[in-house]
Write an enzyme that holds these catalytic residues in place. Structure first.
Site, PDB file in Angstrom:
ATOM      1  N   PHE A  94      -2.107  14.590   1.359  1.00 38.57           N
ATOM      2  CA  PHE A  94      -3.033  15.386   0.542  1.00 38.57           C
ATOM      3  C   PHE A  94      -2.989  14.986  -0.942  1.00 38.57           C
ATOM      4  O   PHE A  94      -3.812  15.437  -1.725  1.00 38.57           O
ATOM      5  CB  PHE A  94      -2.687  16.883   0.652  1.00 38.57           C
ATOM      6  CG  PHE A  94      -3.093  17.533   1.947  1.00 38.57           C
ATOM      7  CD1 PHE A  94      -3.124  16.829   3.145  1.00 38.57           C
ATOM      8  CD2 PHE A  94      -3.448  18.882   1.984  1.00 38.57           C
ATOM      9  CE1 PHE A  94      -3.489  17.450   4.346  1.00 38.57           C
ATOM     10  CE2 PHE A  94      -3.818  19.513   3.174  1.00 38.57           C
ATOM     11  CZ  PHE A  94      -3.834  18.790   4.358  1.00 38.57           C
ATOM     12  N   HIS A 102       6.898   7.015  -1.678  1.00 36.09           N
ATOM     13  CA  HIS A 102       5.475   6.696  -1.716  1.00 36.09           C
ATOM     14  C   HIS A 102       5.187   5.816  -2.934  1.00 36.09           C
ATOM     15  O   HIS A 102       5.875   5.912  -3.946  1.00 36.09           O
ATOM     16  CB  HIS A 102       4.635   7.977  -1.781  1.00 36.09           C
ATOM     17  CG  HIS A 102       3.169   7.704  -1.647  1.00 36.09           C
ATOM     18  ND1 HIS A 102       2.372   7.378  -2.723  1.00 36.09           N
ATOM     19  CD2 HIS A 102       2.365   7.669  -0.557  1.00 36.09           C
ATOM     20  CE1 HIS A 102       1.138   7.171  -2.300  1.00 36.09           C
ATOM     21  NE2 HIS A 102       1.106   7.332  -0.985  1.00 36.09           N
ATOM     22  N   GLU A 124       2.249   0.065   3.124  1.00 33.25           N
ATOM     23  CA  GLU A 124       0.968   0.201   2.421  1.00 33.25           C
ATOM     24  C   GLU A 124       0.904  -0.788   1.260  1.00 33.25           C
ATOM     25  O   GLU A 124       1.525  -0.541   0.224  1.00 33.25           O
ATOM     26  CB  GLU A 124       0.828   1.600   1.814  1.00 33.25           C
ATOM     27  CG  GLU A 124       0.788   2.752   2.772  1.00 33.25           C
ATOM     28  CD  GLU A 124       0.401   4.042   2.030  1.00 33.25           C
ATOM     29  OE1 GLU A 124      -0.628   4.626   2.374  1.00 33.25           O
ATOM     30  OE2 GLU A 124       1.142   4.436   1.112  1.00 33.25           O
ATOM     31  N   SER A 176      -7.295   9.360   0.932  1.00 33.59           N
ATOM     32  CA  SER A 176      -8.698   9.551   0.539  1.00 33.59           C
ATOM     33  C   SER A 176      -9.651   9.384   1.718  1.00 33.59           C
ATOM     34  O   SER A 176     -10.694  10.035   1.760  1.00 33.59           O
ATOM     35  CB  SER A 176      -9.065   8.584  -0.596  1.00 33.59           C
ATOM     36  OG  SER A 176      -8.924   7.253  -0.171  1.00 33.59           O
TER      37      SER A 176
END
Lengths: 226, 226, 226, 226
Positions: free
Chosen positions: D12, D95, D143, D205
């Site tokens: 989120f 992250h 990522e 997103s």
């Protein structure tokens, strides 16, 4: 100044006994011990002492840290190319007093390779050492933080940490040089470290704060030669 | 090397044009411009270039950063005593590329004073400049971050920022020297800065990346003399 | 939940006695003491406890920290709008266990104002308090770090620190509310703090780790009413 | 709320579309998609939204970050026990917007295990993923930072990165769950990720900013079921 193993790598930290003129004196004492014993002794002085030390002695000089940056707008940071040109042949990365983000350790190893600096990544336990080994640095130096500066040597008091680190690291990476540190003050600590499968030691107060650093280094080097 | 005002303080950052041998060349060009114009030019090279530059030229040398530490176990950090012994007479603190915690800026100003280093604290706006003034550094250098390296000078494009900073700072502290920076590339930018109540400029790319740094510094210095 | 002064602001830290269900129990004990004495008691629980506490009691709730960000891509950060919507009416900024960069304290005060959060900036000494006052937060809470959790109250053992802070802050800013903290465990510590010119106290272990937090808060509140 | 694979893990971030009441709406849309497709959907809301979301939906909730701390004096930090009690069953670690020191990633994995939280460590490339695998987290989510929020999916545009990561990770660790993320916006991106050997996706997103997050999640989940 080629880096050979086994190696005694002396971290000057920011000790007053190893700053400026005293840093040069210490470097000369180390050079004398190295010449007499043929054992490789590396020196990691403060950034501002790299040039004078590299000009004063024929020993491999290491930076204490680099930032994962390229030339540009990074005021107050450590450019790998700058310490290289100043005379460093290698660099510590992720010392327990200057811990880095994982992504930055990876980027630093790449930058050290690009710049021609020997990368020595410091780690705090066996698992982190194995993780680091996957990033393929030139050397790993395992130092349990609680023993740093304690005078209780990791190789004598926690041989299982050193042994466990060597075992875990070797499963991931056969080539990386493994050093150990923390609490190393005597020749027998150094000998124990080598017996456990390392190729040298990272030492700071054990040499810098010794009554006679030259004598202390001689004892360390003799322990390595046997 | 005494620090005088008005001053042109040149930040070498980690530019390749200002590293190692090229840093010394740049320092000599600055020395020539300073000797010819009698204007004080300060140099802030990388840590590893402080010693060679301090030995090569008769200009005040600044460190780009210090850590709020005393001699001890701080591997990879910048000891104020070390840069002082290397030849620095002052230090930048809190540059926009090396922002510090408020408590560490305070501690750094104290450490600089103890060590005999001129403290130059960088700030990003008028309010932060006033806050910094309460900590009593020797100098404050206000640089709106969005203009750094832009070629658009703060003194010409945002005179109200410089004026507002001078006004707010003076309410808190009458003695601190105020510099401004960001986007300074021409003599007229320097002249505008002084007209607005500052005692000099902090400049980086405007000099370091100039086609001819000597000529650029000459232009800056002439603008100050008028 | 309006914030009134004098105020007792209770920092729940990450104590197990002030996490989850126990945090709600503690909040209810504080509410009881506040209702009985009409003294304003603020609560600063962990982020994940803001919603349940704001729904359980009628006392002003504070976040322990915010990040100087706007809505967007900041995984793992504290969005001022999020703690506001969760029920917080204010926030600590720059607690000694979560020190911030000077530019981020300034940006946080602005963000708190935009979001409608009361800003309480923690400081470590008189000079840093005066610097902070120039940034115009709603409140400043001075806490000498060496006394935090010590049981030795700043207001009794170092009255000159509190007095000196009040004096220096008032020269820069007449409106900011001044709290003091560190080592506050008794009613007399609170009374001393008010006598020295503060408008309240910031307290953590003195309440959270008290045998009976309700009784302890009652004692604090009574000291304020006198 | 058990965590099953394959999994769609929705971050989120601090998006306004995923804060407070809107976070709960989004969570309910995700629950509907999960119930209809039987595909596991995990939710990683902001800290202050963990409790309300865990109370509103029957999906596994993840914290966006934890600090490597035990209960105590850590104002403004994220205590693993606190997010667990708030209703989280797992946590993101490292992250790209909240990078951690290597030693802290290691400590966080240990703390997550002690607390009963599923650990999901984010990584930026194949080498860092392999390093992380040696630390034995429950999951790794690779990522490439340059693709995050780009709309260009890693699984379609850089299949070699995903494939290379899976290969390198598997040499070090056979058990860890591997997710991939960055730029995932369509069902085919998800399908491609699974074909390359991952067990799910980390997405932000692509779902949060979708016109209809429920429809988008349905498309993702259908791609997984095939």
């Amino acid at each position: 100044m080629k880096v050979r193993t086994p190696i005694i790598l002396v971290n000057f930290k920011t000790y007053s006994e190893a700053t400026g003129k005293k840093a040069i004196e210490l470097a000369k004492a180390a050079e004398k011990a190295s010449l007499e014993t043929k054992v490789c002794i590396g020196l990691a002085p403060q950034f501002s002492d790299i040039t004078p030390i590299a000009q004063s002695v024929s020993l491999p000089v290491f930076s204490q840290h680099i930032d994962p940056i390229k030339p540009g707008s990074f005021t107050g940071h450590i450019l790998p190319e700058a310490v290289k040109e100043a005379g460093a042949v290698g660099t510590l990365i992720n010392h327990s007093e200057r811990r880095l983000k994982l992504a930055d350790i990876d980027a630093n190893i790449v930058r050290a390779r690009e710049t021609g600096l020997v990368s020595v990544v410091c780690t705090n336990n066996a698992a982190v050492s194995a993780a680091t080994a996957a990033l393929k640095p030139d050397m790993i130096a395992v130092e349990p933080p609680e023993l740093i500066g304690s005078g209780i040597s990791v190789s004598k008091s926690q041989p299982e940490v050193v042994k466990g680190t060597v075992d875990l690291v070797r499963r991931v990476n056969r080539d990386v040089v493994i050093l150990c540190g923390a609490g190393i003050t005597k020749g027998e600590d150094v000998a124990a470290a080598l017996t456990l499968g390392t190729q040298g030691v990272l030492v700071a107060s054990g040499i810098v704060k010794a009554k006679n650093p030259y004598e202390a280094l001689l004892e360390f080097a003799e322990a390595i030669r046997q």
